[in-house]
Design a protein around this motif. Structure first.
Motif, PDB file in Angstrom:
ATOM      1  N   ILE A 156     -18.172  22.599 -14.381  1.00 44.64           N
ATOM      2  CA  ILE A 156     -18.444  21.928 -13.108  1.00 44.64           C
ATOM      3  C   ILE A 156     -19.943  21.708 -12.943  1.00 44.64           C
ATOM      4  O   ILE A 156     -20.394  20.644 -12.512  1.00 44.64           O
ATOM      5  N   TYR A 170     -10.367  26.696  -6.887  1.00 45.13           N
ATOM      6  CA  TYR A 170     -10.585  25.486  -7.671  1.00 45.13           C
ATOM      7  C   TYR A 170      -9.439  24.496  -7.502  1.00 45.13           C
ATOM      8  O   TYR A 170      -9.666  23.288  -7.355  1.00 45.13           O
ATOM      9  N   ASN A 192      -9.571  23.084  -3.743  1.00 43.21           N
ATOM     10  CA  ASN A 192     -10.751  22.397  -3.208  1.00 43.21           C
ATOM     11  C   ASN A 192     -11.505  21.648  -4.296  1.00 43.21           C
ATOM     12  O   ASN A 192     -11.607  22.111  -5.429  1.00 43.21           O
ATOM     13  N   ARG A 193     -12.057  20.542  -3.911  1.00 44.31           N
ATOM     14  CA  ARG A 193     -12.972  19.828  -4.820  1.00 44.31           C
ATOM     15  C   ARG A 193     -14.379  20.291  -4.551  1.00 44.31           C
ATOM     16  O   ARG A 193     -14.807  20.359  -3.409  1.00 44.31           O
ATOM     17  N   SER A 207     -18.273  16.410  -4.121  1.00 45.48           N
ATOM     18  CA  SER A 207     -17.707  15.379  -3.248  1.00 45.48           C
ATOM     19  C   SER A 207     -18.844  14.542  -2.653  1.00 45.48           C
ATOM     20  O   SER A 207     -20.009  14.713  -3.005  1.00 45.48           O
ATOM     21  N   THR A 266     -21.123  20.124  -0.925  1.00 45.17           N
ATOM     22  CA  THR A 266     -21.180  20.212  -2.386  1.00 45.17           C
ATOM     23  C   THR A 266     -22.235  21.236  -2.797  1.00 45.17           C
ATOM     24  O   THR A 266     -21.988  22.098  -3.657  1.00 45.17           O
TER      25      THR A 266
END
Length: 560
Positions: free
Chosen positions: A450, A518, A521-522, A525, A531
């Motif tokens: 990520i 995970y 949720n993102r 964004s 974020t």
RNA sequence: GCGCCCGUAGCUCAGCUGGAUAGAGCAACGGCCUUCUAAGCCGUAGGUCGUAGGUUCGAGUCCUACCGGGCGCGCCA
């Protein structure tokens, strides 16, 4: 965080005594814990329940008094009295930001503490005799012992790692005789084969190398084989050095290192064995009977007296053992831990009894012991029987080669040392969700992935910002933060109670919370502050995963 | 016979040193990938915590006795 709540409770109790709301005047051991039940708050204390007896009041009334006396705190959202008299604390969301900034601030140091105060502790583990390769039982000892060392180091102890081995004695003579027999081409079914000879394939290899006059180096000593079949002493030296080197290579592959190797033979050549015998005799704790010298170990809690010097004049194994441990004491180790297999637990009483009889001011419970139970190996659904003499057993090396170092270490410490361990080779090898090692490592790799993605999209390395961190308020996010807040305490508990398996349990739970977060949720964004906050949260998770895996001696891969 | 360790879901095991309604993974069943790694997630089902007593406000956790399993009881190490 828990400690801060605990302080509030103690202050409340003290305040109640000060204005005579409560009268007993003695602050009980205040226990604050994370309740199992979600609705019971972030932390809870049973202080009112334990005060009920000395105060002769109802627990709920005491709880109310305590609540009334809890000092103002910016941490607290609200406080409730529940059940028989528990006090439940609900913390403000902002309180948890402290945890996150602490993790960022401490980084690799998060989880470390100073309980040990820099005092020296010596840990002896593995201590396999050089009569063959390390087997799976040594592997468990190596993994547990090494993890314990890392835990003690993390809690402020100055750790010395030591490996003790017997390079003389009957077993080693037996080893030399076995190699000699192989040199002569004698097979194990031959009547000339030594009575309890070692039959493993490695003995054949030792004989070949000996005849080829090879040179080996182990424990900073070089030994060259003379190739003389009649020279049993030369065979002994060569065989011991060769097997020690093998063991060291295995341990290195397992990422286990020692500061010091102690040899039993040196206890004799240095006169330490004789000196201990003399002291025991001078202290009148010995007697002669049936041509042997006995230690009155029953005076010190043993169930029978023990022979020190046999009728043939040689000493039993435990005499050098006592000499060795007296040496540890004299080297200034006020704390010594011996990690060993439970099949040798009978040595504990003997060694301690011998040390008491020496009368050197050594405390009763010294040294401490950490025993691990047996390992059963399963392969293809069947138990692999271990027979050292027949040479049919699973070696640590085979296991590392086949299963991998990380999985092997994880599996060995995954269970409480007191529990017998079933090592399922097929399971440990699987790179699937069945395998807890990959589960935890995958969490780390996933976050790193990520981060790579975030970097491509132009997000800076995450930093702590109180304002954006207040956006972390979903149940998944709060659960992660709360669990991470307890990491230092978990480490301290694992070290204090010699329970390395708490690390694996904790990491599995943390990885589980992350995977749940995970999937729901993102992280990256359009909402830049959110974020940033989530990236920062995950950087904290990475820190804790990495620190935890580091204590286990297991790698934290960036990709899988 | 004596000593140490263990006994918790079908299986492998946790249970933070006595706390509130005993948990996880696997196996079984049902869902979730055009989106940052599905090596992942969500849900359902599954229990007389070996048995019987005791200690106390409260016991899987402490004590006693049994039952079952492992290890050890050497002038081997």
């Amino acid at each position: 965080m828990k400690e801060q709540v605990r302080r509030l409770v103690i202050q409340a109790v003290a305040a109640c005594f000060a204005d005579n709301t409560l009268s007993s005047g003695e602050i009980p051991p205040v226990v604050v814990e994370v309740p199992a039940q979600e609705g019971h708050g972030d932390y809870a204390t049973n202080a009112a329940l334990s005060l009920a007896r000395p105060e002769k009041k109802s627990p709920r009334a005491i709880a109310q008094a305590l609540v009334d006396h809890i000092p103002e705190s910016s941490l607290l959202e609200r406080v409730e009295i529940a059940g028989p008299g528990f006090i439940n604390f609900f913390l403000k969301g902002s309180a948890w930001q402290e945890t996150l900034s602490l993790i960022e601030e401490q980084g690799a140091g998060f989880g470390r503490s100073a309980q040990g105060g820099g005092k020296r502790v010596q840990v002896e583990f593995v201590s396999a005799n050089p009569t063959g390769p390390l087997h799976i039982g040594h592997g468990r000892g190596a993994a547990i012992g090494d993890t314990l060392c890392r835990l003690l180091d993390a809690t402020g102890w100055d750790v010395t790692r030591e490996f003790y081995y017997n390079d003389a004695g009957a077993q080693i003579t037996n080893l030399a005789l076995s190699v000699q027999a192989r040199c002569l081409g004698v097979e194990s079914d031959d009547p000339r084969w030594p009575a309890d000879g070692y039959q493993g394939e490695y003995i054949r290899e030792l004989a070949r190398a000996y005849l080829a006059r090879e040179t080996v180096e182990a424990d900073a000593r070089q030994v060259t084989a003379t190739g003389d079949i009649d020279d049993l002493e030369s065979i002994r030296l060569f065989a011991v050095a060769s097997l020690r080197r093998e063991q060291d290579q295995d341990l290195t592959a397992f990422d286990v290192r020692f500061d010091l190797y102690s040899l039993e033979s040196e206890l004799y050549t240095s006169g330490r064995v004789e000196a201990v015998v003399r002291r025991l005799m001078e202290n009148n704790h010995t007697y002669e009977q049936d041509g042997a010298l006995w230690l009155k170990s029953t005076d010190f809690g043993d169930d029978k007296d023990r022979v020190m010097r046999k009728a043939d004049g040689s000493y039993t194994y435990f005499v050098p053992d006592v000499a060795y441990h007296l040496g540890k004491w004299e080297r200034g180790f006020v704390r010594v831990v011996n990690e060993q297999g439970a099949d040798h637990h009978s040595t504990i009483t003997r060694v301690r009894a011998g040390l008491q009889a020496v009368d050197a001011g050594i405390p009763l419970g010294w040294p401490e012991y950490l025993l691990h139970q047996m390992v059963t190996v399963m392969r293809g659904g069947e138990e692999v029987k271990i027979s050292k003499r027949a040479g049919s057993y699973v070696t640590l090396r085979e296991l590392i080669d086949e299963v991998g170092r990380d999985a092997t270490r994880f599996f060995f410490v995954m269970r409480k040392p007191d529990s017998q361990l079933i090592f399922d080779i097929d399971l440990a090898k699987q790179q699937t969700l069945d395998n807890p090692v990959y589960y935890v490592q995958y969490a780390h790799a996933r976050i790193k992935s990520i981060f790579a993605n975030a970097a491509e999209k132009g997000f800076f390395p995450p930093v702590f910002r109180a304002a954006s961190c207040s956006r972390l308020e979903s149940p998944e996010e709060l659960a992660l933060i709360k669990l991470m807040a307890g990491f230092p305490e978990m480490v301290a508990g694992a070290a204090a109670s010699f329970e390395p398996h708490r690390l694996t349990s904790y990491l599995q739970e943390l990885a589980g919370l992350f995977h749940g977060f995970y999937n729901k949720n993102r992280v990256i964004s359009d909402d830049a502050p959110l974020t940033g906050a989530r990236l920062f949260l995950l950087s904290c998770v990475v820190t804790v995963l990495k620190n935890g895996l580091g204590l286990l001696g297991i790698s934290a891969p960036d990709s899988m």
